[in-house]
Write a protein that holds these residues in place. Structure first.
Motif, PDB file in Angstrom:
ATOM      1  N   CYS A  65       0.811  -1.214   0.000  1.00 55.99           N
ATOM      2  CA  CYS A  65       0.000   0.000   0.000  1.00 55.99           C
ATOM      3  C   CYS A  65       0.850   1.271   0.000  1.00 55.99           C
ATOM      4  N   MET A  66       2.056   1.189   0.542  1.00 49.75           N
ATOM      5  CA  MET A  66       2.982   2.308   0.381  1.00 49.75           C
ATOM      6  C   MET A  66       3.263   2.545  -1.097  1.00 49.75           C
ATOM      7  N   LYS A  67       3.505   1.459  -1.830  1.00 51.39           N
ATOM      8  CA  LYS A  67       3.792   1.581  -3.262  1.00 51.39           C
ATOM      9  C   LYS A  67       2.550   1.999  -4.046  1.00 51.39           C
ATOM     10  N   MET A  68       1.366   1.555  -3.618  1.00 56.58           N
ATOM     11  CA  MET A  68       0.141   1.974  -4.295  1.00 56.58           C
ATOM     12  C   MET A  68      -0.093   3.468  -4.100  1.00 56.58           C
ATOM     13  N   ASN A  85      10.660   6.892   7.796  1.00 55.09           N
ATOM     14  CA  ASN A  85      11.126   5.676   7.123  1.00 55.09           C
ATOM     15  C   ASN A  85      11.417   4.558   8.116  1.00 55.09           C
ATOM     16  N   LEU A  86      11.939   4.930   9.279  1.00 56.26           N
ATOM     17  CA  LEU A  86      12.223   3.917  10.292  1.00 56.26           C
ATOM     18  C   LEU A  86      10.926   3.275  10.783  1.00 56.26           C
ATOM     19  N   PHE A  87       9.879   4.075  10.947  1.00 57.84           N
ATOM     20  CA  PHE A  87       8.569   3.522  11.316  1.00 57.84           C
ATOM     21  C   PHE A  87       8.132   2.469  10.305  1.00 57.84           C
ATOM     22  N   HIS A  88       8.227   2.799   9.013  1.00 59.34           N
ATOM     23  CA  HIS A  88       7.800   1.864   7.966  1.00 59.34           C
ATOM     24  C   HIS A  88       8.657   0.599   7.956  1.00 59.34           C
ATOM     25  N   ILE A  89       9.955   0.758   8.108  1.00 58.37           N
ATOM     26  CA  ILE A  89      10.864  -0.402   8.094  1.00 58.37           C
ATOM     27  C   ILE A  89      10.533  -1.358   9.229  1.00 58.37           C
ATOM     28  N   GLU A  96      -5.363  18.365  -3.660  1.00 55.56           N
ATOM     29  CA  GLU A  96      -4.186  17.727  -3.065  1.00 55.56           C
ATOM     30  C   GLU A  96      -4.409  17.356  -1.607  1.00 55.56           C
ATOM     31  N   ALA A  97      -5.079  18.209  -0.872  1.00 57.25           N
ATOM     32  CA  ALA A  97      -5.278  17.972   0.562  1.00 57.25           C
ATOM     33  C   ALA A  97      -6.355  16.938   0.849  1.00 57.25           C
ATOM     34  N   ASP A  98      -7.112  16.562  -0.160  1.00 56.52           N
ATOM     35  CA  ASP A  98      -8.250  15.653   0.054  1.00 56.52           C
ATOM     36  C   ASP A  98      -8.164  14.383  -0.765  1.00 56.52           C
ATOM     37  N   LYS A  99      -6.983  13.993  -1.166  1.00 58.81           N
ATOM     38  CA  LYS A  99      -6.842  12.767  -1.961  1.00 58.81           C
ATOM     39  C   LYS A  99      -7.031  11.529  -1.089  1.00 58.81           C
ATOM     40  N   VAL A 100      -7.456  10.438  -1.715  1.00 57.12           N
ATOM     41  CA  VAL A 100      -7.615   9.156  -1.030  1.00 57.12           C
ATOM     42  C   VAL A 100      -6.238   8.599  -0.703  1.00 57.12           C
ATOM     43  N   LYS A 101      -6.090   8.095   0.521  1.00 57.75           N
ATOM     44  CA  LYS A 101      -4.849   7.437   0.927  1.00 57.75           C
ATOM     45  C   LYS A 101      -5.126   5.963   1.174  1.00 57.75           C
ATOM     46  N   VAL A 102      -4.252   5.105   0.682  1.00 55.42           N
ATOM     47  CA  VAL A 102      -4.407   3.665   0.818  1.00 55.42           C
ATOM     48  C   VAL A 102      -3.726   3.199   2.104  1.00 55.42           C
TER      49      VAL A 102
END
Length: 333
Positions: free
Chosen positions: A42-45, A165-169, A90-96
């Protein structure tokens, strides 16, 4: 949190999914698209939705070959979501947001490598761990030690890769480990128990990481049940038990006379005809017979006269649909 429960591999599923997502975005302020996919995917999406880079989409589907995701309809869904998102402010885009554990280890490891990409010189204190992560030379039994080392040297890692990035890793590593445990289990019940516990914990963690908002997602049928069933405390039931009671709407789909795509152990596409999913509700056959092809009807389960009232603790609505074709297996060069 609005959750639809589908049986995978049926052509109409993604039509329902996108209609709900767009409607809920426009009319009820839903901004988070919750997926039965891992965080790495979902990060990549989200990268794909931001850039339109089709290579990102194709790379994921190459790794998804032989799974329920590997269909033309799901591929087109992401293209449709990109076009929809492109039209939004931009401020209201869908986030996966993905809450599944990491079941495709190679893909998850590649995303970690991307998160580690920096021109900074690697500090000596973390060089060994960094080498393992970049070379993807670690195994399941190594992950607990890697996470321990990251905790011990957290300030150094934060300085090197950045706090986000550390959170995601960390999150991806934890879910790779869970994915290994899922693959080791011999029964569906055991696998579901691990997966749905992970989905709940991941949702809690990621919803705290994200800004507050409303969520919509379409999962496998049983994951949206709000009570234990078949000995499994499903994703939605865990949410209900832990502070989200009254904040979840579950909407499973019942099918009649449909066809379903699935992939065998050799990744060969197969079709099951006369596929149906029915609960114990006393639905008059005339209701089914009056449903035309690709047309759905939605029943409330919270009203006493509803044929689904006895399931009110499990769900709030039920979609009925009939005569749908099987999904189309994706063909990629």
């Amino acid at each position: 949190i609005i959750l639809i429960g589908e049986s995978h591999g049926i052509e109409c599923n993604q039509k329902i999914e996108m209609k709900f997502l767009k409607y809920l975005y426009t009319n009820h302020g839903v901004r988070y698209y919750l997926c039965e996919l891992p965080h790495s995917v979902c990060m990549k999406m989200n990268d794909f939705l931001a850039s339109g880079n089709i290579d990102i989409l194709d790379e994921f589907f190459i790794h998804a070959k032989g799974t329920n995701t590997y269909t033309e309809e799901i591929y087109q869904k992401w293209l449709e979501l990109y076009e929809f998102n492109k039209s939004l402010p931009e401020a209201d885009k869908v986030k996966v947001v993905g809450v599944e554990c990491e079941l495709v280890t190679e893909y998850a490891m590649e995303v970690i490598v991307e998160l580690l990409s920096t021109e900074k010189e690697v500090p000596l204190e973390i060089a060994d761990i960094m080498n393992q992560l970049i070379k993807k030379s670690y195994r399941c039994e190594d992950i607990e030690y890697i996470l321990y080392e990251i905790e011990v040297n957290e300030p150094i890692y934060k300085e090197y890769v950045g706090e986000e990035n550390l959170f995601h890793i960390r999150h991806i590593l934890e879910n790779i480990e869970i994915g290994y445990f899922v693959h080791e289990k011999n029964t569906d019940q055991e696998r579901y128990m691990i997966r749905d516990q992970a989905m709940y914990k991941n949702f809690v963690k990621l919803s705290a990481f994200n800004e507050q908002g409303k969520y919509f997602g379409q999962f496998g049928f049983n994951h949206v049940y709000q009570m234990e069933e078949r000995g499994v405390r499903w994703f939605a039931s865990r949410l209900k038990e832990n502070g989200y009671d009254g904040k979840i709407v579950s909407i499973p789909i019942e099918y009649k006379n449909c066809s379903r795509l699935y992939f065998d152990q050799n990744d060969k596409a197969c079709v099951e005809d006369n596929f149906f999913v029915e609960t114990s509700a006393d639905i008059d056959m005339e209701i089914w017979n009056n449903l035309s092809k690709d047309k759905a009807v939605i029943y409330s389960a919270v009203e006493e006269e509803s044929p689904y009232y006895h399931l009110k603790d499990y769900l709030q609505y039920m979609i009925l649909i009939r005569d749908c074709e099987a999904a189309t297996p994706l063909e990629m060069e």
